[in-house]
Scaffold this motif. Structure first.
Motif, PDB file in Angstrom:
ATOM      1  N   HIS A   1       0.831  -1.209   0.000  1.00 48.08           N
ATOM      2  CA  HIS A   1       0.000   0.000   0.000  1.00 48.08           C
ATOM      3  C   HIS A   1       0.862   1.253   0.000  1.00 48.08           C
ATOM      4  N   THR A   2       1.926   1.222   0.783  1.00 49.95           N
ATOM      5  CA  THR A   2       2.836   2.364   0.833  1.00 49.95           C
ATOM      6  C   THR A   2       3.466   2.627  -0.530  1.00 49.95           C
ATOM      7  N   ILE A   3       3.892   1.563  -1.195  1.00 54.48           N
ATOM      8  CA  ILE A   3       4.490   1.693  -2.528  1.00 54.48           C
ATOM      9  C   ILE A   3       3.478   2.266  -3.511  1.00 54.48           C
ATOM     10  N   ASP A   4       2.264   1.732  -3.487  1.00 55.31           N
ATOM     11  CA  ASP A   4       1.236   2.169  -4.432  1.00 55.31           C
ATOM     12  C   ASP A   4       0.761   3.584  -4.137  1.00 55.31           C
ATOM     13  N   HIS A   5       0.629   3.914  -2.861  1.00 57.07           N
ATOM     14  CA  HIS A   5       0.166   5.250  -2.485  1.00 57.07           C
ATOM     15  C   HIS A   5       1.108   6.328  -3.016  1.00 57.07           C
ATOM     16  N   TRP A   6       2.397   6.047  -2.982  1.00 55.56           N
ATOM     17  CA  TRP A   6       3.390   7.008  -3.459  1.00 55.56           C
ATOM     18  C   TRP A   6       3.663   6.840  -4.950  1.00 55.56           C
ATOM     19  N   ASP A   7       3.134   5.782  -5.564  1.00 54.56           N
ATOM     20  CA  ASP A   7       3.388   5.478  -6.965  1.00 54.56           C
ATOM     21  C   ASP A   7       4.892   5.452  -7.217  1.00 54.56           C
ATOM     22  N   ALA A   8       5.586   4.689  -6.381  1.00 50.42           N
ATOM     23  CA  ALA A   8       7.048   4.708  -6.375  1.00 50.42           C
ATOM     24  C   ALA A   8       7.638   4.083  -7.637  1.00 50.42           C
ATOM     25  N   ASP A   9       8.663   4.736  -8.175  1.00 53.05           N
ATOM     26  CA  ASP A   9       9.417   4.188  -9.300  1.00 53.05           C
ATOM     27  C   ASP A   9      10.493   3.223  -8.824  1.00 53.05           C
ATOM     28  N   LEU A  10      11.161   3.583  -7.722  1.00 54.74           N
ATOM     29  CA  LEU A  10      12.179   2.729  -7.129  1.00 54.74           C
ATOM     30  C   LEU A  10      11.929   2.614  -5.633  1.00 54.74           C
TER      31      LEU A  10
ATOM     32  N   THR B   1      15.131   0.683 -15.343  1.00 55.41           N
ATOM     33  CA  THR B   1      14.458   1.662 -16.195  1.00 55.41           C
ATOM     34  C   THR B   1      13.476   2.468 -15.354  1.00 55.41           C
ATOM     35  N   VAL B   2      13.660   3.770 -15.362  1.00 62.28           N
ATOM     36  CA  VAL B   2      12.774   4.689 -14.644  1.00 62.28           C
ATOM     37  C   VAL B   2      12.313   5.755 -15.627  1.00 62.28           C
ATOM     38  N   ASP B   3      11.027   5.803 -15.879  1.00 60.58           N
ATOM     39  CA  ASP B   3      10.477   6.802 -16.796  1.00 60.58           C
ATOM     40  C   ASP B   3      11.220   6.780 -18.135  1.00 60.58           C
ATOM     41  N   ALA B   4      11.428   5.572 -18.647  1.00 62.74           N
ATOM     42  CA  ALA B   4      12.039   5.320 -19.958  1.00 62.74           C
ATOM     43  C   ALA B   4      13.533   5.643 -20.010  1.00 62.74           C
ATOM     44  N   ARG B   5      14.154   5.935 -18.873  1.00 60.93           N
ATOM     45  CA  ARG B   5      15.590   6.171 -18.835  1.00 60.93           C
ATOM     46  C   ARG B   5      16.252   5.129 -17.940  1.00 60.93           C
ATOM     47  N   THR B   6      17.488   4.821 -18.238  1.00 66.62           N
ATOM     48  CA  THR B   6      18.235   3.864 -17.427  1.00 66.62           C
ATOM     49  C   THR B   6      18.940   4.583 -16.297  1.00 66.62           C
ATOM     50  N   VAL B   7      18.686   4.145 -15.074  1.00 67.96           N
ATOM     51  CA  VAL B   7      19.353   4.708 -13.910  1.00 67.96           C
ATOM     52  C   VAL B   7      20.117   3.603 -13.194  1.00 67.96           C
TER      53      VAL B   7
END
Length: 347
Positions: free
Chosen positions: A72-81, A178-184
């Motif tokens: 829930h915490t991950i989804d609530h923040w819509d976390a990328d990483l 991949t984060v927002d179509a970029r490699t980090v």
């Protein structure tokens, strides 16, 4: 008792399940980073206290509650990483299987073991009541929003950190994601609290992550560093500010909660008589080596003082508009405050 305290007590009595699922969604102080208006790149760092004797053992239903609270915490923040520390392998499997198989948004993951066996991880083993050794590995986990292949597992690298004083093994886990179509380059760590190790391990982490950043990669480095922002140990990470001895930072990273002016302070001449006044921060400044506490008695009665010891560092050349919050916590998830951060791409 204040009206707020009465209200919170009522919630605890009537909506205990609801409180579990709001862990990590309410700011611990007045500096609110709103999920609807924060920059679009989202990060979480969370020490989840998997094997510690200070965190409770759970039955099967309690394990599911724990998993659902973290999800829930991950989804609530819509976390990328998402970077998790003190993770038992059994916990990681629960999260991995749920986040990879559910409908809707999925998460890929990478795991790194710091210890081949931790007795406290028996509570997360699928067969805890048997005499079999079970799966007791203990370490770190990275989750990245997206399906299989979002994390390049061929790039996964686990580095055993130096240990001048013999203690529990500590590692740095890094992988490309991949984060927002970029490699980090996503990196996660948990630094030892013994002073010689804290210094040596932080320096090693800063060198490895700094090399990635200096090679032109966007880097997200998170974890429990067991050190406060203005300590000299943190100089190799921060790109700005002075430590308590007046020495300048030498790193290339910004930290998500470094612009929360409610935490901009000057050394207390009584409590910190040896601190260099130059390490203080003026309210007129834009940045400060500071941030809301991530360890406190609110999360664990075993914590002796309030301190920021958890961080989300971002390479300065790739990220801008950083924001961060240390969140309220309950005893149902972890003994640290969850740290969430946000940023935008620099270009």
């Amino acid at each position: 008792m204040s009206m707020r305290a009465i209200f919170r007590a009522l919630l605890a009595a009537v909506f205990s399940v609801g409180l579990l699922f709001t862990a990590g969604t309410a700011p611990a102080t007045a500096d609110i980073v709103d999920r609807d208006t924060a920059p679009s790149l989202r990060f979480i760092s969370y020490n989840v206290c998997g094997a510690s004797s200070t965190c409770r053992t759970r039955d099967d239903a309690g394990k599911v509650e724990w998993r659902d609270a973290v999800v829930h915490t991950i989804d609530h923040w819509d976390a990328d990483l998402v970077m998790l520390q003190e993770v038992c392998h059994g916990q990681w499997l629960m999260l991995r299987e749920h986040l990879a198989s559910r409908s809707g948004v999925k998460y890929d993951t990478a795991w790194g073991a710091a210890l081949p066996s931790a007795s406290g991880c028996k509570r997360w083993d699928p067969t805890p009541k048997t005499d079999e050794p079970g799966e007791l590995r203990f370490g770190l986990a990275i989750f990245a929003k997206g399906g299989p292949g979002t994390i390049d597992l061929n790039s996964r690298r686990v580095t055993l950190l130096p240990e001048p004083t013999q203690a529990e093994n500590r590692i740095l886990l890094c992988a490309k994601a991949t984060v927002d179509a970029r490699t980090v380059r996503a990196c996660n760590t948990h630094i030892d609290f013994n002073a010689p190790n804290t210094t040596a391990q932080t320096a090693e982490v800063a060198t490895i992550a700094g090399d990635f950043a200096n090679a032109g990669e966007p880097v997200v480095l998170a974890g429990d560093f067991n050190q406060q922002p203005k300590h000299p140990d943190m100089n190799p990470l921060y790109r700005h500010g002075k430590d308590t001895e007046g020495n300048l930072a030498t790193g290339v990273f910004q930290e998500v909660d470094e612009n929360d002016k409610s935490q901009f302070t000057k050394p207390d001449p009584v409590l910190e008589p040896d601190a260099d006044p130059a390490s203080g921060c003026e309210q007129s400044w834009d940045l400060c080596r500071s941030g809301e506490p991530t360890a406190s008695k609110e999360c664990s009665e075993h914590t002796t003082s309030k301190a920021k010891i958890d961080y989300i560092f971002l390479s300065h050349s790739w990220f801008t508009t950083v924001r961060g919050d240390s969140m309220e916590c309950t005893d149902k998830v972890a003994d640290h405050h969850l740290l969430r951060g946000a940023a935008a791409w620099e270009n």
